[in-house]
Design a protein around this motif. Structure first.
Motif, PDB file in Angstrom:
ATOM      1  N   ARG A  32      44.341  34.527  32.446  1.00 14.15           N
ATOM      2  CA  ARG A  32      44.002  34.426  30.971  1.00 14.15           C
ATOM      3  C   ARG A  32      45.104  33.929  30.312  1.00 14.15           C
ATOM      4  O   ARG A  32      44.746  33.108  29.115  1.00 14.15           O
ATOM      5  CB  ARG A  32      43.811  36.127  30.702  1.00 14.15           C
ATOM      6  N   ARG A  58      35.542  36.333  23.840  1.00 15.17           N
ATOM      7  CA  ARG A  58      34.776  35.412  24.875  1.00 15.17           C
ATOM      8  C   ARG A  58      33.601  35.921  25.810  1.00 15.17           C
ATOM      9  O   ARG A  58      32.466  35.249  25.748  1.00 15.17           O
ATOM     10  CB  ARG A  58      35.915  34.596  25.706  1.00 15.17           C
ATOM     11  N   ILE A  59      33.845  37.138  26.241  1.00 11.96           N
ATOM     12  CA  ILE A  59      33.008  37.631  27.195  1.00 11.96           C
ATOM     13  C   ILE A  59      32.022  38.460  26.547  1.00 11.96           C
ATOM     14  O   ILE A  59      30.885  38.658  27.035  1.00 11.96           O
ATOM     15  CB  ILE A  59      33.686  38.528  28.501  1.00 11.96           C
ATOM     16  N   THR A  79      30.165  35.530  35.149  1.00 16.11           N
ATOM     17  CA  THR A  79      30.206  35.404  33.556  1.00 16.11           C
ATOM     18  C   THR A  79      31.754  35.554  33.365  1.00 16.11           C
ATOM     19  O   THR A  79      32.395  34.768  32.657  1.00 16.11           O
ATOM     20  CB  THR A  79      29.432  36.355  32.903  1.00 16.11           C
ATOM     21  N   TRP A  80      32.378  36.423  33.895  1.00 14.68           N
ATOM     22  CA  TRP A  80      33.734  36.965  33.895  1.00 14.68           C
ATOM     23  C   TRP A  80      34.513  35.721  34.235  1.00 14.68           C
ATOM     24  O   TRP A  80      35.537  35.130  33.813  1.00 14.68           O
ATOM     25  CB  TRP A  80      34.199  38.147  34.353  1.00 14.68           C
ATOM     26  N   ALA A 125      34.609  32.912  31.901  1.00 14.78           N
ATOM     27  CA  ALA A 125      35.477  32.903  30.859  1.00 14.78           C
ATOM     28  C   ALA A 125      37.003  32.849  31.251  1.00 14.78           C
ATOM     29  O   ALA A 125      37.796  32.198  30.378  1.00 14.78           O
ATOM     30  CB  ALA A 125      35.222  34.437  30.304  1.00 14.78           C
ATOM     31  N   TYR A 126      37.203  32.997  32.453  1.00 18.57           N
ATOM     32  CA  TYR A 126      38.828  33.062  32.841  1.00 18.57           C
ATOM     33  C   TYR A 126      39.017  31.660  33.437  1.00 18.57           C
ATOM     34  O   TYR A 126      40.143  31.117  33.827  1.00 18.57           O
ATOM     35  CB  TYR A 126      39.071  34.052  33.958  1.00 18.57           C
TER      36      TYR A 126
END
Length: 156
Positions: A76, A89-90, A112-113, A116-117
């Motif tokens: 992150r 964002r998530i 999804t996570w 995002a990362y």
């Protein structure tokens, strides 16, 4: 951010012949913040690390070299995002990001996570495990220190 390289930032600043005060002004932070980040006494927040990198004219990755074991927090921070920004964002609350980064909570949609990362699903799984292991190591070390203090009769 555990991976910020303050010494590298200082080297780049000196090579560019930029004073601390000028870098601080360009980054929108105080000179003490720059000094602290360069000395390694404090790890700058993601926003500050990103601002310093931009002021130096380099990519944030130049000041945050990859570690062999990447945690979710490291991933992150390499994106220059706070927990609140990652949560937005998530589509979750900031506390959820904190819990996941500490290995306290799992997630329902790892893909999804991971996206995002900025990680693949495999990288995400490795970073999530590294995050959990790091927290466990810290807790074990704290418990060990408390036991040692108790055995010595320390009250602190």
């Amino acid at each position: 951010m555990t991976s910020y390289d303050g010494a590298r930032a200082r080297t780049l600043r000196l090579e560019a012949r930029i004073g601390i005060e000028d870098l601080a002004t360009a980054a929108g932070v105080s000179p003490n913040t720059v000094r602290s980040a360069e000395s390694g006494h404090h790890q700058p927040r993601p926003r500050v690390a990103d601002a310093i990198a931009r002021a130096l004219g380099v990519d944030l990755s130049e000041l945050t070299p990859l570690k062999t074991v990447l945690t979710l927090r490291d991933a992150r921070c390499r994106l220059g995002l706070s927990q609140a920004e990652m949560a937005a964002r998530i589509g979750v609350v900031r506390q959820m990001v904190s819990q996941v980064e500490r290995g306290v909570s799992g997630v329902r949609s790892p893909r999804t996570w991971a996206a995002a990362y900025g990680l693949t699903a495999t990288q995400w799984a490795g970073a999530q495990k590294a995050s959990r292991d790091l927290v466990r190591q810290k807790v074990a070390a704290q418990a060990h220190r408390r036991r040692e203090q108790h055995l010595r009769g320390d009250s602190t």
